[in-house]
Design an enzyme around this catalytic site. Structure first.
Site, PDB file in Angstrom:
ATOM      1  N   CYS A 257      12.930   3.960   1.092  1.00  0.00           N
ATOM      2  CA  CYS A 257      13.065   5.410   0.854  1.00  0.00           C
ATOM      3  C   CYS A 257      13.874   5.986   2.017  1.00  0.00           C
ATOM      4  O   CYS A 257      13.509   6.996   2.591  1.00  0.00           O
ATOM      5  CB  CYS A 257      11.713   6.095   0.682  1.00  0.00           C
ATOM      6  SG  CYS A 257      10.555   5.850   2.007  1.00  0.00           S
TER       7      CYS A 257
ATOM      8  N   ALA B 126       0.829  -1.222   0.000  1.00  0.00           N
ATOM      9  CA  ALA B 126       0.000   0.000   0.000  1.00  0.00           C
ATOM     10  C   ALA B 126       0.858   1.265   0.000  1.00  0.00           C
ATOM     11  O   ALA B 126       1.934   1.253   0.597  1.00  0.00           O
ATOM     12  CB  ALA B 126      -0.915  -0.013   1.223  1.00  0.00           C
ATOM     13  N   PRO B 127       0.394   2.336  -0.658  1.00  0.00           N
ATOM     14  CA  PRO B 127      -0.913   2.475  -1.327  1.00  0.00           C
ATOM     15  C   PRO B 127      -0.993   1.872  -2.731  1.00  0.00           C
ATOM     16  O   PRO B 127      -2.036   1.950  -3.367  1.00  0.00           O
ATOM     17  CB  PRO B 127      -1.108   3.994  -1.378  1.00  0.00           C
ATOM     18  CG  PRO B 127       0.284   4.544  -1.431  1.00  0.00           C
ATOM     19  CD  PRO B 127       1.138   3.611  -0.604  1.00  0.00           C
ATOM     20  N   GLY B 128       0.093   1.281  -3.230  1.00  0.00           N
ATOM     21  CA  GLY B 128      -0.045   0.485  -4.446  1.00  0.00           C
ATOM     22  C   GLY B 128       0.569   1.076  -5.706  1.00  0.00           C
ATOM     23  O   GLY B 128       0.371   0.545  -6.794  1.00  0.00           O
TER      24      GLY B 128
ATOM     25  N   LYS C  19       3.609   1.019  -6.734  1.00  0.00           N
ATOM     26  CA  LYS C  19       4.526   0.085  -7.405  1.00  0.00           C
ATOM     27  C   LYS C  19       3.789  -1.171  -7.859  1.00  0.00           C
ATOM     28  O   LYS C  19       4.174  -1.795  -8.840  1.00  0.00           O
ATOM     29  CB  LYS C  19       5.696  -0.264  -6.485  1.00  0.00           C
ATOM     30  CG  LYS C  19       6.539   0.956  -6.139  1.00  0.00           C
ATOM     31  CD  LYS C  19       7.741   0.629  -5.313  1.00  0.00           C
ATOM     32  CE  LYS C  19       8.385   1.871  -4.733  1.00  0.00           C
ATOM     33  NZ  LYS C  19       7.563   2.562  -3.710  1.00  0.00           N
TER      34      LYS C  19
ATOM     35  N   ASP D 131       0.255 -10.009   7.480  1.00  0.00           N
ATOM     36  CA  ASP D 131       1.652  -9.717   7.821  1.00  0.00           C
ATOM     37  C   ASP D 131       2.495 -10.558   6.864  1.00  0.00           C
ATOM     38  O   ASP D 131       2.519 -11.789   6.959  1.00  0.00           O
ATOM     39  CB  ASP D 131       1.896 -10.124   9.283  1.00  0.00           C
ATOM     40  CG  ASP D 131       3.357  -9.903   9.683  1.00  0.00           C
ATOM     41  OD1 ASP D 131       4.195  -9.648   8.800  1.00  0.00           O
ATOM     42  OD2 ASP D 131       3.637 -10.002  10.888  1.00  0.00           O
TER      43      ASP D 131
END
Ligand code: SAM
Length: 287
Positions: free
Chosen positions: A228, A112-114, A116, A161
């Site tokens: 990141c 999320a948020p998706g 990639k 998970d």
């Protein structure tokens, strides 16, 4: 932030740490990607002819918006219809290095948020078999919304998970865009809070996820690990510890044309935070 700069100075030296600080000192322009699941680069160029756009040498589908803010783009039909997706340039790199192909089974472990996830599907011409995991309830809802809007509802989305995925699963390719301190993304409008304790928590989770990813990867398969973060602890130092233990190795990658880099372990790409790029780390791994 002072604690973060001190850590950067220890890892990279004072001069590079100062360049990192400069890279955090101005807001980056809005950047986005044409979602080729729903549109073409030509259609985007035509529909946004009233906007000042810059192309990106290493990715045909990527654009930099100059002179306007995000809100103006969000009001366009292209955005509402999911034909473009706002995404930082650095965060477009991991799917490109993974090189998804039609028919491959691909796991996006922390999705999320998706951005990639849809990029992976898009790069495969809509034909890879993508599974996306996300643990957080609200972020999972956001992922499902984005998949739907971007025309990627064939992605199989699981709220779980990812470190607990069953070992009998196996994938040709895996993207682990790991949860991290986010230290590469700092800017005046996105100040980040950093602490040593939070860093250690992130590293523990990254290690669990990376070990699981390497278990689920088919022999000869490809894994892209990214964060990141500009911190070596979350990037090359983690890999130096986990890869030998899991009998996995790096597949060397090089930065694409024009990408500013930080010094990093040979064969990995660490993007230097600048006025255009977020700080980012990407490594390609096989076993
Ligand atoms: N790849 C995403 C994208 O490009 O849109 C961004 C992913 S973000 C860096 C990391 C995500 O991992 C967060 O959404 C977080 O909630 C999720 N996450 C953290 N721990 C997780 C776990 N153990 N299993 C699955 N998802 C997890």
């Amino acid at each position: 932030m002072e604690e973060l700069y001190a850590l950067c100075a220890r890892s990279y030296g004072a001069e590079t740490a100062e360049n990192i600080r400069t890279g955090f000192s101005s807001d980056r322009p809005v950047t986005f990607r044409a979602n080729t699941l729903k549109t073409t680069v030509s259609e985007v160029l035509f529909a946004l002819s009233g906007f000042e756009l810059e192309r990106v040498p290493w990715y045909e589908a990527a654009f930099v918006l100059r002179g306007e803010r995000e809100a103006a783009l969000q009001e366009t039909a292209l955005f509402r219809e999911g034909k473009i997706y706002m995404q930082s340039l650095s965060s477009m790199l991991p799917p490109l290095y993974l090189e998804p192909k039609a028919g491959e089974s691909i796991l996006d472990m922390t999705a999320a948020p998706g951005g990639k996830t849809t990029q992976l599907l898009s790069l495969s011409g809509g034909k890879a078999l993508v599974t996306a995991c996300e643990r957080d309830k609200i972020r999972f809802e956001r992922l499902k919304f984005n998949l739907e809007r971007q025309g990627a509802s064939r992605v199989s989305a699981m709220r779980c998970d990812a470190a607990e995925l069953d070992d009998f699963l196996s994938f040709d390719k895996i993207l682990l865009d790991a949860p991290c301190t986010g230290t590469g993304t700092a800017s005046p409008s996105n100040p980040i809070r950093f602490s040593q304790k939070y860093l250690e928590k992130c590293v523990r989770m990254q290690e669990r996820l990376l070990k699981k990813a390497l278990k689920l990867l088919k022999k000869g398969g490809m894994l892209v690990y990214s964060t990141c973060s500009v911190l070596k602890e979350e990037n090359e130092l983690l890999l130096a510890r986990v890869l030998p233990e899991m009998k996995a190795g790096l597949v060397p990658i090089a930065p694409f044309e024009g990408i500013p880099t930080l010094p990093s372990r040979e064969g990995t790409v660490a993007v230097m935070p600048t006025q255009l790029y977020e700080g980012f780390f990407v490594a390609k791994i096989t076993k």
